[in-house]
Scaffold this active site. Structure first.
Site, mmCIF file in Angstrom:
data_model
loop_
_atom_site.group_PDB
_atom_site.id
_atom_site.type_symbol
_atom_site.label_atom_id
_atom_site.label_comp_id
_atom_site.label_asym_id
_atom_site.label_seq_id
_atom_site.Cartn_x
_atom_site.Cartn_y
_atom_site.Cartn_z
ATOM 1 N N GLY A 1 0.855 -1.204 0.000
ATOM 2 C CA GLY A 1 0.000 0.000 0.000
ATOM 3 C C GLY A 1 0.880 1.240 0.000
ATOM 4 O O GLY A 1 0.493 2.286 0.493
ATOM 5 N N GLY A 2 2.066 1.113 -0.574
ATOM 6 C CA GLY A 2 3.067 2.182 -0.518
ATOM 7 C C GLY A 2 2.800 3.354 -1.460
ATOM 8 O O GLY A 2 3.531 4.336 -1.448
ATOM 9 N N HIS B 1 -5.556 0.431 9.172
ATOM 10 C CA HIS B 1 -6.679 1.190 9.766
ATOM 11 C C HIS B 1 -7.774 1.448 8.738
ATOM 12 O O HIS B 1 -8.888 1.858 9.082
ATOM 13 C CB HIS B 1 -6.206 2.485 10.437
HETATM 14 O O1 P1S Z 1 -4.793 5.015 5.452
HETATM 15 C C1 P1S Z 1 -5.061 5.816 4.373
HETATM 16 C C2 P1S Z 1 -5.591 7.138 4.801
HETATM 17 C C3 P1S Z 1 -4.816 8.000 5.576
HETATM 18 C C4 P1S Z 1 -5.294 9.303 5.852
HETATM 19 C C5 P1S Z 1 -6.545 9.714 5.376
HETATM 20 C C6 P1S Z 1 -7.341 8.796 4.661
HETATM 21 C C7 P1S Z 1 -6.859 7.524 4.346
HETATM 22 O O2 P1S Z 1 -8.625 9.141 4.231
HETATM 23 C C8 P1S Z 1 -9.243 10.105 5.073
HETATM 24 C C9 P1S Z 1 -8.435 11.359 5.067
HETATM 25 O O3 P1S Z 1 -9.006 12.323 5.933
HETATM 26 C C10 P1S Z 1 -8.262 11.873 3.688
HETATM 27 C C11 P1S Z 1 -9.214 12.016 2.687
HETATM 28 C C12 P1S Z 1 -8.754 12.556 1.473
HETATM 29 C C13 P1S Z 1 -7.425 12.892 1.290
HETATM 30 C C14 P1S Z 1 -6.475 12.733 2.312
HETATM 31 C C15 P1S Z 1 -6.929 12.215 3.533
HETATM 32 O O4 P1S Z 1 -6.185 11.960 4.674
HETATM 33 C C16 P1S Z 1 -6.991 11.134 5.549
HETATM 34 O O5 P1S Z 1 -7.264 13.361 0.016
HETATM 35 C C17 P1S Z 1 -8.523 13.285 -0.632
HETATM 36 O O6 P1S Z 1 -9.455 12.834 0.322
#
Ligand code: P1S
Length: 351
Positions: free
Chosen positions: A194-195, A255
């Site tokens: 998942g890198g 997560h």
């Molecule tokens: O583990 C993976 C992972 C890690 C962090 C995040 C993820 C998923 O989705 C929710 C999030 O809040 C989020 C949503 C987003 C985004 C960045 C983003 O950072 C947050 O760009 C477009 O939508």
């Protein structure tokens, strides 16, 4: 009177979104860059001029800065004080707003932009229907009819916005890597599952040039990425199989997934490290919620992330005892967990 104290607490939480949106506006206006480039505290008028704001917006900017100063994103000082004169209020950055200055390895503006993108906010209007439907799906799917991953992969600009966000968080890992080099010492190969675009792998590769690193992600993510001598990109499905290596790295991956899916990923990871008879390991970097912590801002952020993962991925943030159960259910024999700088932990898992 406790009734009015309760009302203040209730309304404060109702309007928490206002400070998130004010932060988003400041990020979009590039105020951190403007003040950073100015090199010294900046008055409201200097800021408004630099931002080319219409005169009617100067007082609006003042009100935004007042709230954000109150929330710790700016400090106010007085400049140009003449003999006995008042001088003018000027704004300087604080450590949190310095994380919005672009072009630095500590720039987190991309994750602020991504996390506050309408795709993460609009879905909340469907929460009542989500709770009342008999289907197990994310709030995002209930609101849009598609998974968040499908939404991201649908257009290149949303996928790159997400990848820029992940890469910005990964660049912050450089400090944690220096403090935890021993975790990667002695390894000859590592696969970063998942890198994505390889943000973390590149940092590890820089610190350990002889370590053969593989960035493993979905084909459409790594398809047209080219590696270097000791860093290559491989496309595949982590739910099917993971390329063999001495170590599997799972940073901010588990997560996103529920226990059943996480078990599958961990079992495939165990397969991947058990070749060559070496005592390989799985390195998990993720939130481990410590309910006993008295750091309310840290635990509050971790619980916020738990609901973000729940509503967008049907994932979860895990407490230590949940990690332990998952690790043992996946057939591993032992693990070592330690918090790294910030809000995540590093968990070394041994077969
Ligand atoms: O583990 C993976 C992972 C890690 C962090 C995040 C993820 C998923 O989705 C929710 C999030 O809040 C989020 C949503 C987003 C985004 C960045 C983003 O950072 C947050 O760009 C477009 O939508």
């Amino acid at each position: 009177n406790e009734l009015y104290r309760a009302q203040i607490h209730l309304y404060k939480h109702v309007y928490n979104f206002v400070s998130s949106m004010a932060l988003k506006s400041v990020m979009e206006l590039g105020i951190a860059d403007v003040i950073d480039n100015h090199g010294k505290p900046m008055t409201l008028n200097e800021l408004a001029t630099s931002l080319k704001l219409h005169p009617s917006k100067v007082n609006i900017l003042h009100r935004f800065l007042r709230l954000l100063t109150y929330n710790g994103f700016f400090v106010k000082t007085t400049v140009n004080a003449k003999e006995g004169g008042e001088g003018e209020i000027a704004y300087s950055l604080t450590p949190p707003s310095k994380l919005l200055v672009s072009g630095k390895s500590t720039c987190l503006a991309p994750i602020v932009k991504g996390a506050l993108h309408p795709s993460s906010l609009d879905m909340w209007s469907a929460s009542k229907q989500w709770f009342n439907e008999d289907k197990e799906q994310t709030l995002f799917e209930s609101a849009t009819g598609e998974s968040f991953w499908d939404f991201l992969n649908k257009q290149s600009d949303t996928l790159s916005m997400f990848q820029d966000a992940m890469a910005s968080d990964s660049r912050m890992f450089e400090l944690a890597l220096q403090e935890n080099k021993h975790v990667f010492e002695g390894l000859e190969s590592l696969v970063d599952v998942g890198g994505g675009t390889g943000g973390v792998t590149k940092l590890i590769n820089k610190a350990f040039p002889h370590l053969k690193c593989t960035v493993f992600d979905q084909p459409q993510v790594v398809g047209n990425l080219t590696g270097t001598e000791n860093l290559n990109f491989v496309g595949g499905d982590m739910f099917k199989s993971i390329p063999p290596a001495d170590a599997v790295l799972l940073k901010w991956v588990l997560h996103d997934w529920n226990d059943e899916q996480s078990l599958k990923i961990l079992k495939n990871s165990k397969e991947a490290i058990s070749g060559k008879g070496k005592d390989g390991k799985v390195i998990i970097i993720d939130i481990s919620i410590d309910e006993t912590s008295d750091d309310r801002e840290l635990t509050g952020l971790q619980l916020d992330y738990d609901l973000v993962m729940l509503t967008m991925f049907l994932g979860k943030e895990r407490e230590k005892k949940e990690w332990e159960k998952l690790i043992y259910d996946a057939g591993f024999s032992s693990y070592k967990i330690r918090t790294i700088s910030g809000f995540k932990s590093i968990i070394e898992v041994f077969p």
